[in-house]
Design a protein around this motif. Structure first.
Motif, short mmCIF file in Angstrom:
data_model
loop_
_atom_site.label_atom_id
_atom_site.label_comp_id
_atom_site.label_asym_id
_atom_site.label_seq_id
_atom_site.Cartn_x
_atom_site.Cartn_y
_atom_site.Cartn_z
N ILE A 93 0.85 -1.20 0.00
CA ILE A 93 0.00 0.00 0.00
C ILE A 93 0.88 1.25 0.00
N GLY A 94 1.80 1.31 0.97
CA GLY A 94 2.67 2.47 1.06
C GLY A 94 3.63 2.58 -0.11
N GLN A 95 4.13 1.43 -0.58
CA GLN A 95 5.11 1.44 -1.68
C GLN A 95 4.50 2.05 -2.95
N ILE A 96 3.32 1.58 -3.34
CA ILE A 96 2.68 2.07 -4.56
C ILE A 96 2.29 3.54 -4.40
N ALA A 97 1.75 3.90 -3.24
CA ALA A 97 1.35 5.29 -3.01
C ALA A 97 2.53 6.23 -3.15
N ASN A 98 3.68 5.85 -2.61
CA ASN A 98 4.88 6.70 -2.69
C ASN A 98 5.31 6.91 -4.13
N LEU A 99 5.29 5.85 -4.94
CA LEU A 99 5.73 5.95 -6.33
C LEU A 99 4.79 6.83 -7.15
N LEU A 100 3.49 6.72 -6.90
CA LEU A 100 2.52 7.48 -7.69
C LEU A 100 2.40 8.94 -7.24
N VAL A 101 2.80 9.21 -6.01
CA VAL A 101 2.74 10.59 -5.52
C VAL A 101 4.03 11.33 -5.80
N PHE A 102 5.18 10.67 -5.55
CA PHE A 102 6.47 11.36 -5.62
C PHE A 102 7.31 10.97 -6.84
N GLY A 103 6.90 9.97 -7.61
CA GLY A 103 7.67 9.55 -8.77
C GLY A 103 8.68 8.47 -8.43
N PRO A 104 9.35 7.90 -9.44
CA PRO A 104 10.25 6.78 -9.23
C PRO A 104 11.39 7.08 -8.25
#
Length: 429
Positions: free
Chosen positions: A84-95
């Protein structure tokens, strides 16, 4: 990620050679992850500005929470919610920045293994492996999303984002499982037995929830706060429910085991004599019925002996029943310790014992019984109480073609009493 499991028990100590192999593998993952971050093209081109510090700290703490919220399930294995946190971080802040937050969260949480009692050197391996794996899979997943046209930061859901999102989830899952498989090979473990489609499905579903977190972050603060409150409470309630269920299952398993042990003990008591530990009369009769049937069916010889302690009443009268009990127990040990595994020794009456010799001719059974008689005669019975001497008389018979159990036992009894009338301490065949 599967390797960050706060509920997992501390692993057993590993050998130095295995630890070294794991350290090399973990270090290579960590170094590879560091190189990929340093060479990250997005960071070099300043495609995205640095994230807001407050938002970055919030999602870092949220990532730690999702890692800690995992739990073990009896049916599905380990239930990991950190996606949950991993995907949210990538989609909010980028790779790049999303990967930094994910890697930092994994790096931080892996040190909690020390609190769980894991040795320092094993903890270091976990820190290197978890951080390396998380960084590699996050970069791969983040760039898959970006190059397939994914929106960063993600603000709204649309059908055009379906392929980038699915690709991100699958890429991260495949890399995660592949790297864990490499670790299993080093440990000489069967990866296919540890792999669970159910657990994988739950991780993918957690990734979908991460997408919703990213979308809600773009909404009004009050709405996002309400969404996160509901999500966090939902995760906590689910985890608590799972822990309660595990506790109840453990109690049921414990009670079931206790009932099984008591049942086995009752069965053992029903078949054994409580004083000597030998099989009792009831079991001996059942056993003989089966052996007689087998003897008939296979045309195999079967010999039976009845054994009685000579002058046992005098031992009880002169030295009390407690001493007599000790004599019975010692005799049981001598008999049980000097017969074959295939033979049966049972306490058939007060001082009377039954011996069964499957697949044994009369001559062999007589020779064996005479050896038992000699062992009993030569035993140091005075160690129980000074002045005690014990001998036995034995009657031995072989089953003939049409002999059934009552007649076989009667014949053995007849031979036993003949041995007593002939002077005791002898074998009558």
């Amino acid at each position: 990620m599967n390797q960050s499991k706060p509920q997992s028990p501390a692993p057993a100590p590993v050998s130095s050679s295995l630890w070294l192999k794991m350290f090399i593998y973990s270090s290579l993952l960590f170094v590879l992850a560091a190189v990929l971050l340093l060479l990250d093209p997005w960071r070099a081109q300043d495609v995205l500005p640095s994230p807001d510090a407050g938002a970055a700290v919030f999602f870092y703490l949220f990532s730690l929470f999702t890692i800690a919220a995992g739990y073990t399930n009896k049916s599905f294995g380990y239930i990991s919610l950190d996606r949950i946190g991993q995907i949210a971080n990538l989609l909010v802040f980028g790779p790049f920045y999303g990967t930094l937050i994910n890697g930092l969260a994994s790096f931080t949480f892996a040190w909690f293994r020390l609190y769980q009692g894991v040795p320092l050197r094993n903890t270091i391996n976990a820190v290197l492996a978890n951080t390396g794996m998380m960084t590699i899979m996050s970069l791969a997943g983040g760039y898959s999303y970006y190059y397939l046209g994914g929106e960063i930061p993600l603000e709204t859901l649309s059908t055009s984002l379906l392929i980038p999102v699915i690709a991100t989830l699958l890429v991260m899952q495949v890399i995660n499982e592949s790297l864990i498989a490499g670790m299993s090979v080093i440990r000489d473990m069967n990866f296919t037995k540890n792999f669970s489609w159910s657990a994988t499905g739950i991780e993918l579903l957690s990734g979908v929830i991460g997408v919703l977190v990213a979308v809600m972050f773009a909404q009004e603060l009050a709405l996002f706060g309400l969404f996160m409150l509901v999500l966090v409470l939902g995760i906590l309630v689910q985890r608590q429910y799972a822990l309660i269920r595990q506790h109840l299952e453990a109690l049921v398993s414990e009670r079931t085991q206790e009932l099984r042990e008591k049942s086995e003990e009752l069965e053992r008591q029903a078949a054994h004599d409580h004083l000597t530990g030998l099989f009792n009369r009831r079991y001996a009769n059942e056993y003989l019925h089966k052996e007689i049937a087998r003897s008939k069916r296979q045309q195999r010889p079967l010999s039976v002996a009845m054994l009685d302690i000579d002058h046992f009443k005098q031992i009880n009268d002169q030295h009390l029943h407690e001493t007599g009990d000790k004599v019975l127990q010692r005799l049981a040990q001598l008999l049980q310790g000097n017969v074959r595994e295939s033979d049966l020794v049972a306490r058939y009456g007060g001082e009377e014992f039954l011996l069964c010799f499957p697949d044994t001719e009369l001559s062999g059974a007589c020779a064996h019984c005479d050896e038992l008689r000699r062992i009993v005669e030569q035993e140091n019975w005075s160690s129980i109480k000074p002045g005690i001497k014990a001998t036995v008389s034995i009657g031995v018979v072989q089953r003939t073609k049409n002999t059934e159990l009552p007649e076989l036992l009667h014949q053995a009894d007849t031979k036993l009493y003949a041995a007593k009338h002939q002077g005791r301490n002898r074998v009558n065949c």
